[in-house]
Design a protein around this motif. Structure first.
Motif, PDB file in Angstrom:
ATOM      1  N   ALA A 160      -2.226   8.628 -11.463  1.00  0.00           N
ATOM      2  CA  ALA A 160      -1.449   8.166 -10.310  1.00  0.00           C
ATOM      3  C   ALA A 160      -2.085   6.905  -9.751  1.00  0.00           C
ATOM      4  N   PHE A 161      -1.279   5.878  -9.517  1.00  0.00           N
ATOM      5  CA  PHE A 161      -1.735   4.634  -8.915  1.00  0.00           C
ATOM      6  C   PHE A 161      -0.504   3.880  -8.437  1.00  0.00           C
ATOM      7  N   THR A 162      -0.701   2.684  -7.926  1.00  0.00           N
ATOM      8  CA  THR A 162       0.401   1.832  -7.482  1.00  0.00           C
ATOM      9  C   THR A 162       0.489   0.620  -8.388  1.00  0.00           C
ATOM     10  N   VAL A 187       3.478   5.233  -8.482  1.00  0.00           N
ATOM     11  CA  VAL A 187       3.939   5.868  -9.722  1.00  0.00           C
ATOM     12  C   VAL A 187       3.035   7.055 -10.021  1.00  0.00           C
ATOM     13  N   LEU A 188       3.606   7.988 -10.786  1.00  0.00           N
ATOM     14  CA  LEU A 188       2.880   9.184 -11.211  1.00  0.00           C
ATOM     15  C   LEU A 188       3.225   9.407 -12.679  1.00  0.00           C
ATOM     16  N   SER A 219      -7.392   9.956  -6.652  1.00  0.00           N
ATOM     17  CA  SER A 219      -7.132  10.088  -5.219  1.00  0.00           C
ATOM     18  C   SER A 219      -5.720  10.637  -5.014  1.00  0.00           C
ATOM     19  N   PRO A 220      -5.348  11.064  -3.808  1.00  0.00           N
ATOM     20  CA  PRO A 220      -3.986  11.578  -3.581  1.00  0.00           C
ATOM     21  C   PRO A 220      -2.932  10.540  -3.947  1.00  0.00           C
ATOM     22  N   ALA A 221      -1.962  10.958  -4.717  1.00  0.00           N
ATOM     23  CA  ALA A 221      -0.913  10.048  -5.176  1.00  0.00           C
ATOM     24  C   ALA A 221      -0.052   9.622  -3.998  1.00  0.00           C
ATOM     25  N   ALA A 222       0.229   8.320  -3.915  1.00  0.00           N
ATOM     26  CA  ALA A 222       1.068   7.806  -2.826  1.00  0.00           C
ATOM     27  C   ALA A 222       2.514   8.250  -2.969  1.00  0.00           C
ATOM     28  N   LEU A 223       2.902   8.734  -4.147  1.00  0.00           N
ATOM     29  CA  LEU A 223       4.284   9.171  -4.345  1.00  0.00           C
ATOM     30  C   LEU A 223       4.591  10.415  -3.516  1.00  0.00           C
ATOM     31  N   THR A 241       6.449   8.088   3.617  1.00  0.00           N
ATOM     32  CA  THR A 241       6.387   6.733   4.183  1.00  0.00           C
ATOM     33  C   THR A 241       6.109   5.696   3.100  1.00  0.00           C
ATOM     34  N   ALA A 242       5.220   6.006   2.158  1.00  0.00           N
ATOM     35  CA  ALA A 242       4.920   5.069   1.077  1.00  0.00           C
ATOM     36  C   ALA A 242       6.144   4.869   0.177  1.00  0.00           C
ATOM     37  N   ARG A 243       6.897   5.948  -0.070  1.00  0.00           N
ATOM     38  CA  ARG A 243       8.102   5.808  -0.892  1.00  0.00           C
ATOM     39  C   ARG A 243       9.136   4.921  -0.210  1.00  0.00           C
ATOM     40  N   LEU A 244       9.384   5.159   1.068  1.00  0.00           N
ATOM     41  CA  LEU A 244      10.382   4.362   1.781  1.00  0.00           C
ATOM     42  C   LEU A 244       9.947   2.915   1.929  1.00  0.00           C
TER      43      LEU A 244
END
Length: 679
Positions: free
Chosen positions: A473-475, A561-562, A514-518, A522-525
């Motif tokens: 998982a990363f951006t 993304v995951l 680390s915790p996935a931003a997906l 709020t990160a998705r929007l």
């Protein structure tokens, strides 16, 4: 005497041939034959060997030269024959690139063959078609009239906006202080509200989501169904479900328009890659205490083996899964319904914990007591087939309401999309498409962060070589900023291969994930709303240097993304399969890419246009190709191969109705009469 009967007129000679046309008329009416320009296309020059013999002796030098001359003449003759008129211009185009089998429009042929195609059509007197002279059909006339009305309406709106802007400018520049003050106050209030961020709306618990509102020109086509994010791409290249007969409430691509059975077989196993837009797969979000989510999944049958006994999924063996570095794939059941009340296979993904690397693998009793005391909230995703979504949804909502610890259930069907890709070139295509942006990293870990590990996977030809059910998982940055993608270069030498093997065996992502931003709404929007328009992307690309990508900016969106890996189930329990099949054979693994719904289309285009190092691009796959790949991997396909479930029986009824309608459409003389067949 009776008078003699009158002589009968001679019977017409029916065997007499029809009157032939004159030679001049016949020659004038016959179509002109195609001119054979290359008359010597099949002629091969030769050279006598008599000069090589003198006085009964063989001159080896002259003999070898004469044979060399004939070999070169043969090769030149083969080349001339290939360029002759034995093939038409459209036959020179590969079959997968032909827009029609035999097009009569030279503009549908590539530019390099357009002149030859025009010459052939002119010599054969082939009727050509020009788009501007074509008589519009009723459907085309309706489209033209609708487009004309839309243009008129748009011009009226533009004129109204322009007039309003001019009137406001006149008010501002006039001497009327009140009007200017009113306009200034309005502008100041507008700017004030623009600087203040809007509050994120609260998540409606246990409520089904509605599909996103489509644009006005496509709204009438999505009344009883929803389009995938890549619908316009698939509609031009694949056979879709009928407009009034959607599949699982979506317009799903069935199969590409080109012949794709053998190419799919090669791309999925030998060289290349096949990708599917799997955004129609449903996603559920769970949030609550770890103990509450565990109890809910346990009631659904997660962690139950074939004998109905609990496995060590909730013990030490399932620790990586609970920490968010592995996925779990298995069957979900109704509560106390094992094994007769099976629902569907599902994938469960936990959000990784925010912990330091030293805490990974160490869970003492004190830590567990502290987590239970503070009731640390955890998040998890359940991915299930859309044919069984409502059944799973009702069961999950019912179980969440009966528990003591509250569990929030959220419908994420239209917030999270997915892409699946398999084949030897799948990892390479994803590496060339997904470029990690600046994200959280561990300075003390060095090259062990998920972003660094992802970049080091160059050279992986089978996702099954990664740890089973691994997660990364990363951006990533917007893939349109580096479009068209370039082929990833594999570092040569045994040192790079040895480093890759060490990475796959150690897999440092287990300690640095680390915790996935997906998982963060709020990160998705934010990533979806901050995606720039294609016009802005094109403007930035035009300002960049020739052959260079635009330089990144601080306000560029970061797409969470995951990446999930999965392996084909090996039929080790079947004695009919060989040893190689029992060990998994040469079955390819599969990458599943989860990302925000609105970010699927940009990533899809870059993925489809990625130039593979083995040649060609990533192939498009539909529902039939998905069933083909599962069949070749000796794996069942849900829901078609599970008629014992509610979703499988619905699919059987759907297929039964389709086959009956297809049988009724055939003429009576060409369809099987089942009443006369002894079954």
């Amino acid at each position: 005497m009776a008078p003699k009967p009158a002589p009968k007129s001679p019977a017409p000679n029916r065997n007499k041939k029809r009157k032939q046309l004159s030679s001049t008329n016949n020659a004038a009416q016959q179509p002109r034959k195609r001119a054979k320009t290359h008359s010597d296309a099949r002629k091969i020059s030769t050279q006598l060997t008599s000069n090589a013999f003198k006085n009964g002796e063989l001159d080896v030098d002259k003999f070898v030269k004469s044979r060399d001359y004939e070999i070169r003449a043969l090769e030149e003759g083969i080349g001339r024959a290939k360029k002759g008129l034995t093939q038409r211009a459209f036959q020179q185009v590969p079959r997968e690139l032909r827009r029609r089998t035999a097009s009569h429009n030279v503009k549908r042929v590539p530019t390099r063959l357009r002149g030859r195609a025009y010459k052939e059509m002119r010599e054969d007197n082939t009727p050509t078609v020009t788009a501007r002279r074509r008589k519009p059909t009723a459907h085309m006339r309706l489209k033209l009239e609708t487009a004309k009305r839309l243009r008129t309406l748009g011009s009226k709106r533009k004129a109204e906006k322009k007039a309003a802007a001019e009137f406001e400018a006149i008010l501002v520049t006039s001497d009327n202080a009140d009007a200017a003050q009113a306009v200034d106050s309005k502008a100041s209030s507008t700017s004030k509200h623009a600087t203040v961020g809007t509050r994120t709306p609260r998540v409606k618990q246990a409520t089904l989501k509605s599909p996103p509102l489509p644009p006005a020109k496509f709204r009438k086509r999505q009344v009883h169904k929803s389009w995938l994010p890549t619908h316009l791409y698939h509609a031009k290249r694949a056979h879709m479900t009928p407009p009034r007969e959607p599949l699982w409430r979506f317009a799903v691509p069935l199969t590409p328009t080109m012949k794709s059975y053998r190419p799919t077989h090669r791309a999925s196993g030998t060289s290349g890659a096949v990708a599917w837009d799997m955004s129609y797969v449903s996603t559920l979000g769970l949030e609550g205490s770890e103990e509450g989510i565990r109890k809910l999944l346990d009631d659904l049958g997660a962690g139950v083996n074939a004998n109905g006994k609990a496995t060590d999924l909730w013990e030490e063996r399932g620790q990586k899964w609970r920490c968010g570095t592995r996925t779990w794939e298995g069957w979900l059941f109704e509560k106390v319904g094992w094994p007769t009340k099976a629902i569907a296979p599902a994938t469960v993904v936990w959000c990784a914990k925010q912990r330091s690397p030293e805490q990974v693998g160490i869970e003492d009793s004190a830590t567990q007591k502290a987590s239970k005391k503070h009731k640390e909230k955890r998040k998890a995703l359940i991915r299930v087939h859309p044919s069984a979504f409502f059944q799973v949804w009702e069961e999950v909502v019912r179980l969440s309401k009966t528990q003591k610890t509250p569990i929030t259930v959220e419908d994420l069907r239209f917030e999270i999309g997915s892409i699946e890709i398999t084949g030897p070139g799948s990892t390479e295509a994803l590496l060339g498409t997904l470029r990690p942006s600046a994200g959280p990293a561990y300075p003390q870990q060095g090259d062990d962060s998920p972003e660094a590990v992802w970049k080091s996977l160059t050279g992986v030809s089978n996702p099954a070589s990664l740890p089973p059910n691994a997660i990364i998982a990363f951006t990533v940055s917007d893939p349109r900023l580096h479009h068209p993608p370039r082929t990833v270069t594999v570092p040569p030498g045994p040192a790079s291969q040895q480093k890759l093997l060490e990475t796959l065996s150690d897999w440092p992502v287990d300690n640095t994930q680390s915790p996935a931003a997906l998982f963060n709404r709020t990160a998705r929007l934010t990533s979806s709303r901050s995606l720039p328009s294609q016009k802005a992307i094109t403007r930035r690309r035009s300002l960049a240097a020739p052959g260079a990508y635009p330089s990144p900016l601080a306000e560029d969106p970061k797409i969470p993304v995951l990446l999930l890996t999965s392996r084909s189930p090996s039929p080790h329990h079947d004695p009919h399969f060989g040893k190689k099949a029992a060990l998994g054979g040469r079955n390819q693994g599969t990458w599943t890419l989860l990302l925000p719904w609105k970010a699927v289309l940009p990533v899809w285009y870059s993925l489809m246009y990625y130039p593979l190092s083995s040649g060609g691009n990533v192939r498009l796959g539909g529902l039939m190709e998905k069933r083909q790949v599962c069949f070749e991997a000796r794996a069942p396909w849900f829901p078609g191969d599970f008629p014992g479930t509610a979703a499988g029986w619905s699919w059987e009824l759907y297929e039964r109705k389709r086959r009956k309608e297809e049988w009724q459409r055939r003429p009576k003389g060409k369809r099987t009469e089942w009443t006369s067949v002894d079954l």
